[in-house]
Design a protein around this motif. Structure first.
Motif, PDB file in Angstrom:
ATOM      1  N   UNK A 196      69.660  25.175   3.605  1.00  0.00           N
ATOM      2  CA  UNK A 196      69.259  23.874   3.340  1.00  0.00           C
ATOM      3  C   UNK A 196      68.958  23.838   1.917  1.00  0.00           C
ATOM      4  N   UNK A 197      67.972  24.689   1.301  1.00  0.00           N
ATOM      5  CA  UNK A 197      67.482  24.514   0.160  1.00  0.00           C
ATOM      6  C   UNK A 197      68.561  24.307  -1.041  1.00  0.00           C
ATOM      7  N   UNK A 198      69.982  25.049  -0.921  1.00  0.00           N
ATOM      8  CA  UNK A 198      70.812  24.507  -1.898  1.00  0.00           C
ATOM      9  C   UNK A 198      71.593  23.432  -2.028  1.00  0.00           C
ATOM     10  N   UNK A 199      71.171  22.420  -0.947  1.00  0.00           N
ATOM     11  CA  UNK A 199      71.616  21.142  -1.448  1.00  0.00           C
ATOM     12  C   UNK A 199      70.557  20.104  -1.627  1.00  0.00           C
ATOM     13  N   UNK A 200      69.069  20.596  -1.949  1.00  0.00           N
ATOM     14  CA  UNK A 200      68.033  19.714  -1.870  1.00  0.00           C
ATOM     15  C   UNK A 200      68.054  19.170  -3.528  1.00  0.00           C
ATOM     16  N   UNK A 201      67.475  17.956  -3.610  1.00  0.00           N
ATOM     17  CA  UNK A 201      67.696  17.823  -4.914  1.00  0.00           C
ATOM     18  C   UNK A 201      66.141  17.214  -5.466  1.00  0.00           C
ATOM     19  N   UNK A 202      65.315  17.042  -4.672  1.00  0.00           N
ATOM     20  CA  UNK A 202      63.521  17.044  -4.842  1.00  0.00           C
ATOM     21  C   UNK A 202      63.180  18.355  -5.147  1.00  0.00           C
ATOM     22  N   UNK A 203      62.796  18.526  -6.333  1.00  0.00           N
ATOM     23  CA  UNK A 203      62.089  20.016  -6.832  1.00  0.00           C
ATOM     24  C   UNK A 203      61.236  20.626  -5.887  1.00  0.00           C
TER      25      UNK A 203
ATOM     26  N   UNK B   6      61.539  24.140  -3.226  1.00  0.00           N
ATOM     27  CA  UNK B   6      60.494  25.327  -2.802  1.00  0.00           C
ATOM     28  C   UNK B   6      59.909  25.274  -1.661  1.00  0.00           C
ATOM     29  N   UNK B   7      59.865  24.262  -0.972  1.00  0.00           N
ATOM     30  CA  UNK B   7      59.457  24.042   0.566  1.00  0.00           C
ATOM     31  C   UNK B   7      60.540  24.896   1.379  1.00  0.00           C
ATOM     32  N   UNK B   8      61.744  24.734   1.093  1.00  0.00           N
ATOM     33  CA  UNK B   8      62.699  25.403   2.057  1.00  0.00           C
ATOM     34  C   UNK B   8      62.692  26.758   1.838  1.00  0.00           C
ATOM     35  N   UNK B   9      62.558  27.255   0.279  1.00  0.00           N
ATOM     36  CA  UNK B   9      62.167  28.605  -0.153  1.00  0.00           C
ATOM     37  C   UNK B   9      61.293  29.273   0.784  1.00  0.00           C
ATOM     38  N   UNK B  10      59.936  28.534   1.045  1.00  0.00           N
ATOM     39  CA  UNK B  10      58.864  29.023   1.560  1.00  0.00           C
ATOM     40  C   UNK B  10      59.351  29.300   3.141  1.00  0.00           C
TER      41      UNK B  10
END
Length: 664
Positions: free
Chosen positions: A301-308, A312-316
């Motif tokens: 999911x992190x690879x399609x997010x545009x909010x900076x 980082x949240x999905x990385x967490x």
């Protein structure tokens, strides 16, 4: 030393009380001084306590008995051992950096004093949790961090999205906490104590008992219930949905929640409960599979997010999945090691994202950034360091902890370990991709913020004020020192903390604080194969995880620096796959339809059937109708006409005589 143990959590609490109740008297400067001083004292004392523990002085004892009932004692007590002091140092150091950073980030916010009070209270709650020696105090800290996170996520309470996010976090965590409370209840019922040491002493006896209701082995039921609590706090699938929405809170609290406090509480708790979890392979299998799913699917999911901040949240979420996999592989020390390294580089990513947001006048969309490297060199360098660590590349901290987790999962013998190993490897590539996508998308390439500023000025000139009172667009610039200095200080352990691997994992760092059963030989095998920091790095560059991470970073460079036109093409050709990721697998939509919609339907049914029909219709209006009907009937006989009363009397006498003669 007992006095020092007291002061560690009480110093932040004192700062929170002073800033919260006397903030107007103290003013902005006074409020941040007392809270920062409280956390600084707590950190300094933690260093002293760490040195004392290293000298072999441990402590486990009650300091206050709250209540006693039938031999069951509810107490406040401290357990000071290597696991505790590790958490104390990480929590206090990251919290101290966040407190200092907040001076710059929240400088123009009208809730300045209130925010400092909340984050200091948050630190107190987490310290009470990690220092506890019994389940009562653990539960107190557990619920306290949940409550304060609710206040912090909804800090900007005039925004409907913030209110929705904090309510969502609160409700989802209640689901996990229900399981957690059941686990504690089972322990109290069968062990007859809530003290860690007493429960652990009875663990072999508990392992022979079958739970009466489910028929499960008691130890399995207890561990799974406890882990359900960890799934809520540490945002594991499917209770992960609250964490991305917590980005509605100010950036400093995003860093504090995601890096060192609330989300790490579940990882710490399972590590503390290792004597119990080691007795149930079923529970360990459940843990490792949940962690594997979270690791890979949240990274995608992190690879399609545009909010900076959401990247980082999905990385967490993904990194928490790695920690959870380590727990399931009986590599508890590795999970805590990654918790520590992750706390540093993730704090840098969040605080760096906040620095970018300040420069962009609180714009969070990466599509409206680009080319910021030359305007924000310190922020860029620190975030680049953190991205390397997050991707797991040597010689930065994340490499040592993440590679250790992958190896531990590879050696694990519990069911589901093979699936977890695949997810761990796949997530390494995705992690390299999303980590460097954030860097290249934000700091390299075309300066898209100029076009965004022009569009905003031309089409939305009347609504270009942000939450903090900034107006219009201006040239981005580096953040003040009160923001950049914490970034620099956190970058140092983001680079070097991984070099402690030999001591923390293979040098008996945790002593008896962590228990591993003899049948789980993964950590022993890893210790035998470890040949120092340099040896691990040289070997690491020949392994698959290293090249997967490099491939992910190279893919991000090609897509966002060399051919920035390709991501849109790939998205268009991906069809429903891109839609699935953008919709976050439909969890939010399903929860809104099933749980929120179901709750609304039940509420509507209770309103229509219960309130309107039963209460208003039957009980209130119904009783009034009965009274009215009886009154109408009686009114037929109470007319005020003498001849009608005389006729009634004659008819009554006739009826009585008839009945009397019939009886005779």
């Amino acid at each position: 030393m007992k006095t020092l143990y007291f002061l560690v959590p009480l110093a932040p609490l004192a700062g929170a009380i002073l800033a919260g109740f006397f903030g107007k008297i103290l003013g902005r400067t006074g409020s941040h001084v007392v809270t920062i001083l409280g956390v600084a004292i707590s950190f300094a004392l933690s260093v002293l306590i760490y040195q004392d523990v290293q000298a072999g002085h441990l402590f486990n004892g009650a300091v206050y008995t709250w209540m006693e009932s039938g031999g069951l004692k509810l107490q406040v007590g401290f357990l000071i051992d290597p696991l505790t002091v590790t958490m104390m140092l990480v929590v206090n150091f990251v919290s101290l950096m966040v407190h200092i950073y907040t001076i710059g980030y929240m400088a123009e916010d009208p809730g300045y004093q209130r925010f400092f009070s909340y984050i200091s209270l948050f630190t107190f709650s987490m310290l009470m949790l990690v220092m506890s020696n019994n389940f009562v105090q653990l539960f107190f800290g557990w619920e306290a961090v949940g409550l304060v996170s609710y206040l912090l996520i909804g800090f900007w309470y005039t925004r409907p999205t913030a209110i929705y996010a904090n309510l969502k976090a609160f409700l989802v965590n209640r689901v996990g906490d229900f399981g957690f409370l059941l686990g504690i209840g089972l322990i109290a019922a069968y062990a007859g104590s809530l003290d860690y040491a007493e429960v652990f002493a009875k663990r072999n006896e508990l392992a022979t008992i079958t739970e009466a209701v489910t028929g499960w082995p008691l130890i399995t039921a207890v561990c799974i219930c406890l882990f359900i609590g960890a799934m809520g706090k540490s945002a594991q699938f499917p209770l992960h949905v609250w964490l991305p929405d917590s980005m509605e809170g100010p950036t400093p609290i995003s860093a504090l929640i995601h890096a060192a406090t609330m989300v790490t509480a579940g990882i710490f708790m399972v590590s503390r409960m290792s004597p119990l979890f080691e007795l149930s392979d079923t529970a360990l299998s459940f843990v490792i599979v949940i962690g594997a799913i979270t690791t890979l699917f949240m990274a995608l999911i992190a690879i399609v997010q545009t909010d900076i901040k959401r990247v980082v949240a999905y990385s967490t979420l993904s990194q928490l999945g790695y920690m959870t996999m380590a727990l399931g592989a009986s590599a508890y020390s590795v999970a805590i090691f990654h918790l520590m390294t992750h706390a540093f580089f993730k704090a840098v990513l969040f605080l760096g994202a906040g620095s970018v947001i300040i420069a962009m006048h609180h714009e969070q969309d990466m599509r409206k950034m680009g080319g910021l490297r030359k305007y924000m060199p310190i922020t860029y360098l620190t975030m680049f360091i953190a991205a390397i660590a997050n991707a797991g590349l040597p010689p930065f901290a994340g490499f040592f902890s993440k590679d250790s987790i992958i190896e531990a999962v590879h050696l694990a013998q519990v069911p589901g370990a093979g699936f977890a190993y695949f997810c761990a490897l796949a997530a390494v590539f995705v992690g390299g991709l999303y980590s460097f996508r954030l860097i290249f998308f934000t700091f390299h390439g075309k300066e898209r913020f100029r076009e965004a500023a022009h569009d905003a000025h031309g089409h939305d000139a009347h609504h270009h004020n942000d939450e903090h009172g900034h107006h219009g667009a201006a040239e981005p610039h580096e953040s003040p020192k009160v923001v950049t200095v914490p970034l620099i200080l956190l970058s140092i352990p983001a680079i070097a903390s991984g070099w402690l691997i030999g001591t923390m994992l293979y040098g008996n760092w945790f002593g008896t604080a962590i228990t591993i059963a003899e049948v789980h030989k993964g950590m022993a095998t890893m210790a035998h194969e470890f040949h120092g920091v340099f040896g691990m790095m040289t070997h690491g560059v020949t392994t698959l995880p290293f090249w997967l991470a490099i491939s992910g970073a190279a893919t991000a460079w090609f897509l966002y620096v060399v051919r920035p036109d390709l991501p849109a093409v790939i998205k268009a050709r991906s069809g429903f796959l891109a839609t699935i990721l953008e919709q976050k697998y439909g969890f939010d939509r399903f929860n809104d339809w099933f749980f929120a919609g179901g709750a609304r339907a039940v509420g509507r049914g209770l309103w229509k059937g219960g309130d309107q029909v039963l209460i208003d219709g039957v009980m209130v209006n119904g009783s009034a109708s009965v009274v009215g009907w009886i009154s109408g009937l009686v009114r037929l006989f109470q007319t005020g006409r003498i001849y009608q009363y005389a006729f009634g009397m004659i008819f009554g006498v006739f009826a009585l005589l008839t009945l009397w003669f019939n009886r005779v």
